[in-house]
Design a protein around this motif. Structure first.
Motif, mmCIF file in Angstrom:
data_model
loop_
_atom_site.group_PDB
_atom_site.id
_atom_site.type_symbol
_atom_site.label_atom_id
_atom_site.label_comp_id
_atom_site.label_asym_id
_atom_site.label_seq_id
_atom_site.Cartn_x
_atom_site.Cartn_y
_atom_site.Cartn_z
ATOM 1 N N LEU A 149 51.254 33.478 48.016
ATOM 2 C CA LEU A 149 51.128 33.241 46.583
ATOM 3 C C LEU A 149 50.322 34.375 45.963
ATOM 4 O O LEU A 149 49.188 34.633 46.378
ATOM 5 C CB LEU A 149 50.413 31.904 46.375
ATOM 6 N N ASN A 150 50.923 35.051 44.972
ATOM 7 C CA ASN A 150 50.230 36.132 44.261
ATOM 8 C C ASN A 150 50.075 35.711 42.813
ATOM 9 O O ASN A 150 51.080 35.436 42.140
ATOM 10 C CB ASN A 150 51.036 37.428 44.330
ATOM 11 N N ILE A 151 48.839 35.642 42.324
ATOM 12 C CA ILE A 151 48.626 35.189 40.955
ATOM 13 C C ILE A 151 47.621 36.084 40.248
ATOM 14 O O ILE A 151 46.841 36.812 40.882
ATOM 15 C CB ILE A 151 48.145 33.726 40.897
ATOM 16 N N GLN A 152 47.645 36.009 38.946
ATOM 17 C CA GLN A 152 46.735 36.775 38.097
ATOM 18 C C GLN A 152 45.404 36.027 37.978
ATOM 19 O O GLN A 152 45.384 34.785 37.877
ATOM 20 C CB GLN A 152 47.374 36.957 36.712
ATOM 21 N N GLU A 153 44.344 36.788 37.973
ATOM 22 C CA GLU A 153 43.017 36.202 37.776
ATOM 23 C C GLU A 153 42.996 35.303 36.546
ATOM 24 O O GLU A 153 43.568 35.646 35.505
ATOM 25 C CB GLU A 153 41.988 37.318 37.635
ATOM 26 N N GLY A 154 42.368 34.154 36.682
ATOM 27 C CA GLY A 154 42.258 33.228 35.563
ATOM 28 C C GLY A 154 43.325 32.138 35.580
ATOM 29 O O GLY A 154 43.153 31.093 34.943
ATOM 30 N N ALA A 168 37.899 36.663 44.414
ATOM 31 C CA ALA A 168 37.175 36.162 45.588
ATOM 32 C C ALA A 168 37.830 34.932 46.207
ATOM 33 O O ALA A 168 37.481 34.538 47.329
ATOM 34 C CB ALA A 168 35.732 35.834 45.205
ATOM 35 N N ASP A 169 38.766 34.337 45.494
ATOM 36 C CA ASP A 169 39.495 33.185 46.042
ATOM 37 C C ASP A 169 40.618 33.622 46.985
ATOM 38 O O ASP A 169 41.254 32.775 47.632
ATOM 39 C CB ASP A 169 40.105 32.340 44.913
ATOM 40 N N SER A 170 40.877 34.912 47.060
ATOM 41 C CA SER A 170 41.936 35.422 47.936
ATOM 42 C C SER A 170 41.603 35.101 49.385
ATOM 43 O O SER A 170 40.555 35.501 49.896
ATOM 44 C CB SER A 170 42.096 36.936 47.753
ATOM 45 N N ALA A 171 42.503 34.367 50.030
ATOM 46 C CA ALA A 171 42.280 33.912 51.403
ATOM 47 C C ALA A 171 43.520 33.132 51.840
ATOM 48 O O ALA A 171 44.463 32.963 51.064
ATOM 49 C CB ALA A 171 41.050 33.007 51.498
ATOM 50 N N THR A 172 43.496 32.647 53.060
ATOM 51 C CA THR A 172 44.531 31.736 53.541
ATOM 52 C C THR A 172 43.961 30.322 53.524
ATOM 53 O O THR A 172 42.822 30.099 53.943
ATOM 54 C CB THR A 172 44.986 32.102 54.960
ATOM 55 N N ILE A 194 43.589 25.669 42.676
ATOM 56 C CA ILE A 194 42.429 26.518 42.398
ATOM 57 C C ILE A 194 42.543 26.892 40.925
ATOM 58 O O ILE A 194 43.443 27.648 40.530
ATOM 59 C CB ILE A 194 42.415 27.801 43.247
ATOM 60 N N THR A 195 41.668 26.360 40.107
ATOM 61 C CA THR A 195 41.724 26.658 38.676
ATOM 62 C C THR A 195 40.852 27.863 38.361
ATOM 63 O O THR A 195 39.908 28.173 39.093
ATOM 64 C CB THR A 195 41.253 25.451 37.855
ATOM 65 N N ALA A 196 41.178 28.550 37.250
ATOM 66 C CA ALA A 196 40.426 29.736 36.823
ATOM 67 C C ALA A 196 40.197 30.664 38.012
ATOM 68 O O ALA A 196 39.066 31.053 38.318
ATOM 69 C CB ALA A 196 39.105 29.327 36.197
#
Lengths: 115, 112
Positions: B11-16, B83-87, B77-79
């Motif tokens: 999953l690749n998402i934009q910050e926020g 740093a939330d990048s992980a498995t 994971i909201t907002a």
């Protein structure tokens, strides 16, 4: 405080050799688990120790794998006559109690590569 | 035997933005479900536990739901932050009271 530690962090061995992996659980934790994590796979349960009870060895993939836990603390996982399919990350975890609702604290793992 | 499936693709998402991960299971009715975070070269770290009689649980920017009819848990994971990048791994209680069965995990990358 100190977490779960494992050694070595990396191990490269030749096919057919024996290897020993070590786990130091958090002090006071009575339950200790070994898992194997292969690339792209979930954690595979290997063996479970709880206090002085007989360990649950139901997850060990073959009789080449064995583990012991001395004095209710440190544990070693031994793989005899290693094969290339044994290459994986071996993770150890400990928890305060034996119930699976209790948080498991994992070590950093030992990456085993069998050439 | 029980089977656990998580998002097969990264999953690749934009910050926020909000990241939503799924955990589906079959052949079992777990009493509870756990979510763990794993960073490269590290062991998994416990995040949340939700019981079968709980529909939703929150911890800071994390939210977990548990639908025993659909046999599914959603992890939000909201907002989101880089740093939330992980498995992220889901785990179910097994056939006895001390075993956990883990999914293969979903890798999340949050772009700044």
């Amino acid at each position: 405080g100190a977490g779960v530690s494992q050694s070595p962090s990396n191990k490269v061995t030749e096919k057919g050799k024996d290897v020993e992996l070590r786990c130091d659980p958090i002090s006071g934790h009575t339950a200790l688990y070994w898992y194997r994590q292969s690339l792209g796979q979930g954690l595979e349960f290997l063996i479970y120790f709880q206090g002085n009870s007989a360990p649950d060895k139901s997850g060990l993939p073959s009789d080449r794998f064995s583990a012991e836990r001395t004095g209710g603390s440190v544990s070693t996982l031994t793989i005899q006559r290693t094969q290339q399919e044994d290459s994986a990350v071996y993770l150890c975890a400990s928890s305060l109690q034996q119930v699976s609702t209790d948080t498991q604290y994992f070590g950093p793992g030992t990456r085993l590569t069998v050439l | 035997s029980q089977k656990i499936e998580q998002n097969s693709e990264a999953l690749n998402i934009q910050e926020g933005k909000t990241a939503t991960l799924t955990c589906n299971y079959t052949n079992y009715s777990p009493a509870y479900l756990q979510w763990y975070r794993q960073d490269p070269g590290r062991g998994p770290v416990f995040l949340l536990l939700i019981r079968e009689n709980e529909k939703e649980k929150r911890k800071e920017r994390l939210k977990v739901t548990f639908d025993t009819t659909l046999k599914q848990s959603l992890f939000h994971i909201t907002a989101s932050q880089p740093a939330d990048s992980a498995t992220y791994l889901c785990a179910l209680d097994g056939e006895n009271d001390y075993k956990l069965s883990f999914g293969a995990g979903t890798t999340v990358t949050v772009r700044a």
